[in-house]
Design an enzyme around this catalytic site. Structure first.
Site, PDB file in Angstrom:
ATOM      1  N   SER A   1       0.802  -1.231   0.000  1.00 39.60           N
ATOM      2  CA  SER A   1       0.000   0.000   0.000  1.00 39.60           C
ATOM      3  C   SER A   1       0.832   1.277   0.000  1.00 39.60           C
ATOM      4  O   SER A   1       0.350   2.320  -0.411  1.00 39.60           O
ATOM      5  CB  SER A   1      -0.973   0.017   1.177  1.00 39.60           C
ATOM      6  OG  SER A   1      -0.291   0.214   2.388  1.00 39.60           O
TER       7      SER A   1
ATOM      8  N   LYS B   1       0.318   4.893   6.775  1.00 43.54           N
ATOM      9  CA  LYS B   1      -0.236   5.687   5.670  1.00 43.54           C
ATOM     10  C   LYS B   1       0.419   7.069   5.675  1.00 43.54           C
ATOM     11  O   LYS B   1       1.084   7.463   6.618  1.00 43.54           O
ATOM     12  CB  LYS B   1      -1.754   5.859   5.809  1.00 43.54           C
ATOM     13  CG  LYS B   1      -2.535   4.548   5.863  1.00 43.54           C
ATOM     14  CD  LYS B   1      -2.441   3.770   4.580  1.00 43.54           C
ATOM     15  CE  LYS B   1      -3.106   2.417   4.739  1.00 43.54           C
ATOM     16  NZ  LYS B   1      -2.657   1.454   3.780  1.00 43.54           N
TER      17      LYS B   1
END
Length: 164
Positions: free
Chosen positions: A34, A81
């Site tokens: 990711s 993230k």
């Protein structure tokens, strides 16, 4: 005598170690794709990063910071993230229920760098700053990838309007 010395070392060492991990930071393994290409650029290699708890002790994060947080979908999971928008910013979303979102007070918008291969705010919306537990400061392993992780945003994922 040796046992007494060993006991003292353990008795002092464990609390100091726990305090360091809770206050300063720790090294963590980054799994998944990711955050490619920033982290784990090659699927067969795994990056390890130093996560600084100290850097987020006041819940202050900046746009572009790579952070570790408790997943809003699974409280037993920690995810990494990038912060795209802060409270008061307006962001254009990718597949979220609203095309534009104004980030509420005490929240931020996070996304993985590998758009389309990540569960992030485009899935679960703005996240509470209370879920943030550390900022990724640098890659510490493998040695060929040693580098600091600077706060930078891709041009295509900047907020539409940003508060200063």
């Amino acid at each position: 005598m040796i046992l007494q010395t060993l006991f003292r070392a353990v008795a002092f060492g464990i609390p100091i170690g726990v305090t360091f991990l809770d206050t300063i930071g720790y090294v963590a393994r980054v799994e998944g794709i990711s955050m490619q290409p920033c982290l784990n650029p090659e699927s067969n290699n795994t990056d390890y990063v130093f996560l600084s708890r100290w850097a987020v002790r006041d819940y202050k994060v900046e746009r572009g910071d790579v952070i570790s947080l408790v997943s809003p979908k699974d409280p037993n999971q920690k995810i990494i993230k990038r912060v795209v928008a802060l409270q008061g910013d307006v962001v254009s979303t990718i597949g979220y229920k609203n095309q534009y979102v104004k980030i509420p007070e005490g929240h931020c918008w996070v996304e993985g760098d590998h758009t389309g291969h990540t569960l992030d705010s485009n899935t679960f919306g703005p996240i509470s700053l209370g879920l943030v537990n550390a900022r990724a400061v640098c890659i510490v392993w493998p040695p060929s990838r040693w580098q600091s992780l600077d706060a930078k945003l891709p041009d295509k994922r900047r907020p539409i309007s940003a508060t200063m």
